[in-house]
Design a protein around this motif. Structure first.
Motif, PDB file in Angstrom:
ATOM      1  N   LYS A 318     -12.177  -9.557  -1.439  1.00 31.14           N
ATOM      2  CA  LYS A 318     -11.640  -9.332  -2.268  1.00 31.14           C
ATOM      3  C   LYS A 318     -12.269  -8.244  -3.123  1.00 31.14           C
ATOM      4  O   LYS A 318     -11.184  -8.077  -3.621  1.00 31.14           O
ATOM      5  CB  LYS A 318     -12.767 -10.873  -3.685  1.00 31.14           C
ATOM      6  N   GLY A 319     -13.199  -7.548  -2.437  1.00 33.11           N
ATOM      7  CA  GLY A 319     -13.375  -6.366  -3.489  1.00 33.11           C
ATOM      8  C   GLY A 319     -12.609  -5.367  -2.490  1.00 33.11           C
ATOM      9  O   GLY A 319     -11.653  -4.745  -3.008  1.00 33.11           O
ATOM     10  N   PRO A 320     -14.114  -4.656  -1.811  1.00 33.63           N
ATOM     11  CA  PRO A 320     -12.969  -3.117  -1.272  1.00 33.63           C
ATOM     12  C   PRO A 320     -11.755  -4.175  -0.351  1.00 33.63           C
ATOM     13  O   PRO A 320     -10.657  -2.837  -0.117  1.00 33.63           O
ATOM     14  CB  PRO A 320     -14.287  -3.003  -0.324  1.00 33.63           C
ATOM     15  N   MET A 321     -11.384  -4.325   0.063  1.00 35.53           N
ATOM     16  CA  MET A 321     -10.156  -4.471   1.490  1.00 35.53           C
ATOM     17  C   MET A 321      -9.349  -5.767   0.099  1.00 35.53           C
ATOM     18  O   MET A 321      -7.846  -5.360   0.253  1.00 35.53           O
ATOM     19  CB  MET A 321     -10.347  -5.921   2.300  1.00 35.53           C
ATOM     20  N   ARG A 322      -9.115  -5.514  -1.428  1.00 32.38           N
ATOM     21  CA  ARG A 322      -8.165  -6.021  -2.134  1.00 32.38           C
ATOM     22  C   ARG A 322      -7.649  -7.373  -1.816  1.00 32.38           C
ATOM     23  O   ARG A 322      -6.498  -7.039  -1.803  1.00 32.38           O
ATOM     24  CB  ARG A 322      -7.972  -5.173  -2.480  1.00 32.38           C
ATOM     25  N   LEU A 323      -8.211  -8.812  -0.996  1.00 31.30           N
ATOM     26  CA  LEU A 323      -7.224  -9.124  -0.285  1.00 31.30           C
ATOM     27  C   LEU A 323      -6.215  -9.868  -0.839  1.00 31.30           C
ATOM     28  O   LEU A 323      -6.478 -10.683  -1.893  1.00 31.30           O
ATOM     29  CB  LEU A 323      -8.134 -10.476   0.282  1.00 31.30           C
ATOM     30  N   PHE A 324      -5.062  -9.467  -0.918  1.00 35.90           N
ATOM     31  CA  PHE A 324      -3.600 -10.545  -2.308  1.00 35.90           C
ATOM     32  C   PHE A 324      -2.444 -10.576  -0.887  1.00 35.90           C
ATOM     33  O   PHE A 324      -2.285  -9.079  -0.453  1.00 35.90           O
ATOM     34  CB  PHE A 324      -3.800  -9.041  -2.707  1.00 35.90           C
ATOM     35  N   ILE A 325      -1.655 -11.335  -1.078  1.00 34.78           N
ATOM     36  CA  ILE A 325      -0.315 -12.290  -0.011  1.00 34.78           C
ATOM     37  C   ILE A 325       0.679 -11.347  -0.624  1.00 34.78           C
ATOM     38  O   ILE A 325       1.022 -12.004  -2.146  1.00 34.78           O
ATOM     39  CB  ILE A 325      -0.482 -14.078   0.115  1.00 34.78           C
ATOM     40  N   ARG A 326       1.305 -10.517  -0.472  1.00 33.25           N
ATOM     41  CA  ARG A 326       3.019  -9.879  -0.884  1.00 33.25           C
ATOM     42  C   ARG A 326       3.862 -10.374   0.017  1.00 33.25           C
ATOM     43  O   ARG A 326       4.909 -10.551  -0.707  1.00 33.25           O
ATOM     44  CB  ARG A 326       2.391  -8.329  -0.103  1.00 33.25           C
ATOM     45  N   THR A 327       3.596 -10.965   1.340  1.00 27.36           N
ATOM     46  CA  THR A 327       5.007 -11.767   1.936  1.00 27.36           C
ATOM     47  C   THR A 327       4.694 -13.132   1.341  1.00 27.36           C
ATOM     48  O   THR A 327       4.665 -13.431   0.587  1.00 27.36           O
ATOM     49  CB  THR A 327       3.921 -11.966   3.643  1.00 27.36           C
ATOM     50  N   ILE A 328       6.457 -13.384   1.935  1.00 24.97           N
ATOM     51  CA  ILE A 328       6.629 -15.089   1.893  1.00 24.97           C
ATOM     52  C   ILE A 328       6.317 -15.858   2.652  1.00 24.97           C
ATOM     53  O   ILE A 328       6.703 -15.898   3.407  1.00 24.97           O
ATOM     54  CB  ILE A 328       7.703 -14.591   0.983  1.00 24.97           C
ATOM     55  N   GLY A 329       5.791 -17.326   1.852  1.00 26.85           N
ATOM     56  CA  GLY A 329       5.627 -17.891   2.746  1.00 26.85           C
ATOM     57  C   GLY A 329       4.326 -18.476   3.913  1.00 26.85           C
ATOM     58  O   GLY A 329       3.794 -17.403   3.771  1.00 26.85           O
ATOM     59  N   LEU A 330       4.058 -19.359   3.904  1.00 26.29           N
ATOM     60  CA  LEU A 330       2.672 -19.596   4.794  1.00 26.29           C
ATOM     61  C   LEU A 330       2.843 -18.939   5.784  1.00 26.29           C
ATOM     62  O   LEU A 330       1.752 -18.582   6.583  1.00 26.29           O
ATOM     63  CB  LEU A 330       2.730 -21.222   4.858  1.00 26.29           C
TER      64      LEU A 330
END
Length: 359
Positions: A318-330
């Motif tokens: 969550k910090g340096p890698m800043r995990l976030f989902i931009r894609t659509i669908g599981l």
């Protein structure tokens, strides 16, 4: 020509990057990237080129592009630009200054092929096998936890939300394919609780605050000895953590003890753990209507000291890698989350190697 970089100019800049401690150079030197070639080839099933056409980019090179995306939270367009712009990225990929860089569409298609083939678990397992061969055996028992991975919030009407929950496509979207492609019908809302200090003296030391969150979940288990992620699964954010316990535990761990928070304690899980040879050291819940005994509180404190190690994984992601989902669908979210988990293990190996051989 004045202003045009020559070979020695570029070589000097690479040397200065090395002197500054380029982390990607260390990653390249330690990770045996060729171990991924076989599972990549199996997933991609590329032709031998007999039909002609432009040859594809090397599969390992493209896989390393996905690693860069996971490490630096880059979209496909950002990845294309950053590879063009940064010498450290080009050196990491083995590309020369004059060589063509994969564009955003090529990166997207490569990831789509891996998603369709369900290849991420195999790639993750292949690197885990390398870790074991290098002496980093799963040892000391395992710690289980989950974290919410945010995704772009959907602005849907109540009728649209009801249709999505029922597994249906909202009527208003059926004749709008472009809109439908941009709607994530798998991500879900949930509530996470965070601790806050009391507003006034004399109140409890901490107050639980409910915060709504939208997206997916990354469920992981790490080995206590080395801290590598050994098992993982990706679900929607509303999925119950405890239901994922059996799917993330690593049966190869030499220790039998399992640590987890109270979300994982249930009669069903306790029975399953015992039947499968595990020893539960999962947090105990506070009795309803009664204070927790000092003995249970102390035992939970001891468990927390062990369990806190898994928080280091999520802090990194969550910090340096800043995990976030931009894609659509599981299906696509699983690829993104799986790559972040794998990238974490790659950097964890670099950290261990910097400290010396495994004990």
């Amino acid at each position: 020509m004045r202003g045009q970089a020559g070979f020695w100019d570029v070589d000097e800049r690479y040397g200065r990057l090395s002197d500054a401690g380029d982390p990607l150079e260390k990653l390249n030197a330690i990770v045996p990237w060729e171990v991924f070639r076989k599972p990549l080839s199996k997933a991609l099933k590329r032709s031998d080129g007999a039909k002609g056409g432009r040859p594809p980019y090397d599969a390992v090179l493209m896989f390393k592009v996905l690693v860069l995306q996971a490490l630096y939270n880059l979209s496909d367009e950002q990845a294309e630009f950053q590879i063009q712009d940064r010498l450290s990225f080009m050196r990491f990929l083995g590309l020369g200054i004059a060589e063509k860089v994969p564009d955003a569409k090529t990166i997207w298609l490569f990831r789509e092929h891996l998603a369709e083939a369900g290849a991420i678990q195999n790639l993750f397992a292949r690197f885990d096998k390398h870790l074991a061969e290098a002496g980093y055996l799963a040892m000391g028992g395992q710690i289980v936890d989950a974290t919410i991975v945010a995704a772009p919030k959907q602005r849907n009407t109540e009728d649209e939300k009801a249709a999505i929950k029922a597994g249906e496509v909202p009527e208003a979207w059926k004749d709008k394919p472009a809109k439908l492609r941009q709607k994530d019908r798998d991500a879900r809302w949930t509530v996470k609780f965070s601790k806050a200090k009391p507003a006034a003296p004399g109140k409890p030391q901490h107050i639980d605050i409910a915060v709504p969150a939208f997206g997916y979940k990354d469920h992981v288990s790490i080995d206590r000895r080395f801290g590598f992620i050994r098992g993982w699964s990706a679900t929607t954010a509303s999925a119950y953590d405890g239901a994922q316990l059996s799917s993330v535990l690593d049966r190869s761990n030499t220790g039998s003890t399992v640590w987890a928070d109270t979300a994982y304690r249930s009669a069903k899980n306790e029975e399953w753990l015992e039947e499968n040879g595990y020893v539960s050291d999962i947090h105990r819940k506070k009795p309803k209507g009664r204070p927790m005994s000092q003995r249970t509180s102390r035992a939970n404190g001891r468990r927390s000291a062990v369990r806190s190690k898994v928080e280091h994984v999520f802090a990194r992601q969550k910090g340096p890698m800043r995990l976030f989902i931009r894609t659509i669908g599981l299906v696509r979210a699983k690829v993104k989350i799986g790559m972040v988990n794998l990238a974490y293990n790659l950097t964890r190996l670099v950290w261990h190697q910097g400290r010396g051989a495994p004990a």
